[in-house]
Design a protein around this motif. Structure first.
Motif, PDB file in Angstrom:
ATOM      1  N   PHE A  73      15.738 -11.204 -37.425  1.00 22.34           N
ATOM      2  CA  PHE A  73      14.778 -10.387 -36.688  1.00 22.34           C
ATOM      3  C   PHE A  73      15.519  -9.355 -35.824  1.00 22.34           C
ATOM      4  CE2 PHE A  73      12.186  -9.442 -32.988  1.00 22.34           C
ATOM      5  CZ  PHE A  73      10.990  -9.073 -33.584  1.00 22.34           C
ATOM      6  N   GLU A  74      16.563  -9.827 -35.123  1.00 23.31           N
ATOM      7  CA  GLU A  74      17.306  -8.924 -34.234  1.00 23.31           C
ATOM      8  C   GLU A  74      17.944  -7.772 -35.004  1.00 23.31           C
ATOM      9  OE1 GLU A  74      16.923 -12.687 -32.015  1.00 23.31           O
ATOM     10  OE2 GLU A  74      17.517 -12.211 -34.068  1.00 23.31           O
ATOM     11  N   GLU A  75      18.518  -8.100 -36.155  1.00 23.84           N
ATOM     12  CA  GLU A  75      19.165  -7.055 -36.959  1.00 23.84           C
ATOM     13  C   GLU A  75      18.142  -6.056 -37.473  1.00 23.84           C
ATOM     14  OE1 GLU A  75      22.795  -9.908 -38.622  1.00 23.84           O
ATOM     15  OE2 GLU A  75      21.020  -9.580 -39.851  1.00 23.84           O
ATOM     16  N   GLN A  76      16.978  -6.580 -37.855  1.00 18.86           N
ATOM     17  CA  GLN A  76      15.925  -5.678 -38.329  1.00 18.86           C
ATOM     18  C   GLN A  76      15.475  -4.752 -37.212  1.00 18.86           C
ATOM     19  OE1 GLN A  76      12.722  -7.830 -40.193  1.00 18.86           O
ATOM     20  NE2 GLN A  76      13.884  -8.090 -42.077  1.00 18.86           N
ATOM     21  N   SER A 115      19.955   0.771 -27.712  1.00 18.69           N
ATOM     22  CA  SER A 115      20.055  -0.630 -27.278  1.00 18.69           C
ATOM     23  C   SER A 115      18.977  -1.007 -26.267  1.00 18.69           C
ATOM     24  CB  SER A 115      21.432  -0.897 -26.675  1.00 18.69           C
ATOM     25  OG  SER A 115      21.626  -0.063 -25.548  1.00 18.69           O
ATOM     26  N   GLN A 116      18.505  -0.034 -25.474  1.00 19.94           N
ATOM     27  CA  GLN A 116      17.490  -0.354 -24.462  1.00 19.94           C
ATOM     28  C   GLN A 116      16.205  -0.815 -25.127  1.00 19.94           C
ATOM     29  OE1 GLN A 116      17.996   3.535 -23.032  1.00 19.94           O
ATOM     30  NE2 GLN A 116      19.391   2.950 -21.386  1.00 19.94           N
ATOM     31  N   LEU A 117      15.772  -0.100 -26.152  1.00 22.04           N
ATOM     32  CA  LEU A 117      14.545  -0.479 -26.844  1.00 22.04           C
ATOM     33  C   LEU A 117      14.777  -1.753 -27.664  1.00 22.04           C
ATOM     34  CD1 LEU A 117      11.617   0.140 -27.484  1.00 22.04           C
ATOM     35  CD2 LEU A 117      12.360   1.679 -29.288  1.00 22.04           C
ATOM     36  N   ILE A 118      15.951  -1.848 -28.295  1.00 21.00           N
ATOM     37  CA  ILE A 118      16.277  -3.048 -29.085  1.00 21.00           C
ATOM     38  C   ILE A 118      16.205  -4.286 -28.198  1.00 21.00           C
ATOM     39  CG2 ILE A 118      18.123  -4.244 -30.347  1.00 21.00           C
ATOM     40  CD1 ILE A 118      19.119  -1.366 -31.172  1.00 21.00           C
ATOM     41  N   GLY A 128      14.040  -9.118 -26.650  1.00 24.22           N
ATOM     42  CA  GLY A 128      14.017  -9.990 -25.481  1.00 24.22           C
ATOM     43  C   GLY A 128      12.643 -10.516 -25.123  1.00 24.22           C
ATOM     44  N   ASN A 129      11.611  -9.999 -25.781  1.00 25.47           N
ATOM     45  CA  ASN A 129      10.254 -10.442 -25.470  1.00 25.47           C
ATOM     46  C   ASN A 129       9.806 -11.433 -26.544  1.00 25.47           C
ATOM     47  OD1 ASN A 129       7.399 -10.690 -25.272  1.00 25.47           O
ATOM     48  ND2 ASN A 129       7.346  -8.822 -24.075  1.00 25.47           N
ATOM     49  N   SER A 130       9.896 -12.737 -26.216  1.00 28.65           N
ATOM     50  CA  SER A 130       9.615 -13.760 -27.230  1.00 28.65           C
ATOM     51  C   SER A 130       8.167 -13.696 -27.709  1.00 28.65           C
ATOM     52  CB  SER A 130       9.936 -15.140 -26.678  1.00 28.65           C
ATOM     53  OG  SER A 130       9.246 -15.341 -25.475  1.00 28.65           O
ATOM     54  N   GLN A 131       7.271 -13.279 -26.818  1.00 23.88           N
ATOM     55  CA  GLN A 131       5.857 -13.188 -27.191  1.00 23.88           C
ATOM     56  C   GLN A 131       5.664 -12.128 -28.279  1.00 23.88           C
ATOM     57  OE1 GLN A 131       3.456 -12.741 -23.644  1.00 23.88           O
ATOM     58  NE2 GLN A 131       1.582 -12.504 -24.815  1.00 23.88           N
ATOM     59  N   VAL A 132       6.307 -10.983 -28.089  1.00 22.59           N
ATOM     60  CA  VAL A 132       6.190  -9.891 -29.054  1.00 22.59           C
ATOM     61  C   VAL A 132       6.855 -10.299 -30.370  1.00 22.59           C
ATOM     62  CG1 VAL A 132       6.942  -7.525 -29.558  1.00 22.59           C
ATOM     63  CG2 VAL A 132       5.991  -8.086 -27.326  1.00 22.59           C
TER      64      VAL A 132
END
Length: 160
Positions: A6-9, A135-138, A143-147
């Protein structure tokens, strides 16, 4: 093909979004609008592969649909971000998203969050471009587990 995490995507999508924003240079041409020349999929067919450019284009559209006027919203975190203090970006997006989805209960917080984060980033990029990094948007999205759970529940970024 090995599916990226997910993070890489998220990273690929945000990079694609940034290269689109950077490629504009004041002209309003939208290089993302054309999906990558693949044969058109029928509506019932789920997307088969992850294309960050297509997802970035959808995020961009979500950002465009956000009609919040950041200059008129009173939020301490937002005021800091508009001055270029990007470390407050996540807090600003979260508080704006919560207040907006509270006022409009038909809107899903997670979608509001994505649309506000993209819109705010585009807004700040116009005002203080030197302060804005992918990186700020990434980090805000990852960082938002709900999203993240919401996107994964929809079937991942591919289906956003």
């Amino acid at each position: 093909a090995e599916m990226a995490t997910f993070e890489e995507q998220t990273e690929c999508i945000v990079e694609a979004l940034f290269s689109d924003l950077a490629g504009e240079d004041g002209s309003d041409c939208r290089s993302l609008e054309t999906d990558s020349g693949d044969p058109v999929q029928s509506a019932g067919e789920p997307p088969t592969r992850f294309d960050p450019v297509v997802v970035a284009s959808r995020l961009r559209q979500m950002g465009d649909q956000c009609n919040m006027d950041f200059e008129k919203v009173s939020s301490e975190a937002l005021a800091e971000v508009l001055k270029g203090k990007m470390e407050k970006f996540g807090a600003a997006v979260d508080s704006l998203s919560r207040s907006w989805s509270n006022q409009n209960p038909e809107l899903v917080y997670e979608r509001v969050f994505l649309s506000v984060s993209v819109k705010l980033l585009m807004h700040v990029a116009k005002k203080v471009p030197s302060m804005v990094q992918p990186s700020q948007l990434i980090n805000v999205i990852n960082g938002n587990s709900q999203v993240r759970s919401y996107i994964e529940a929809c079937g991942g970024w591919v289906r956003m």
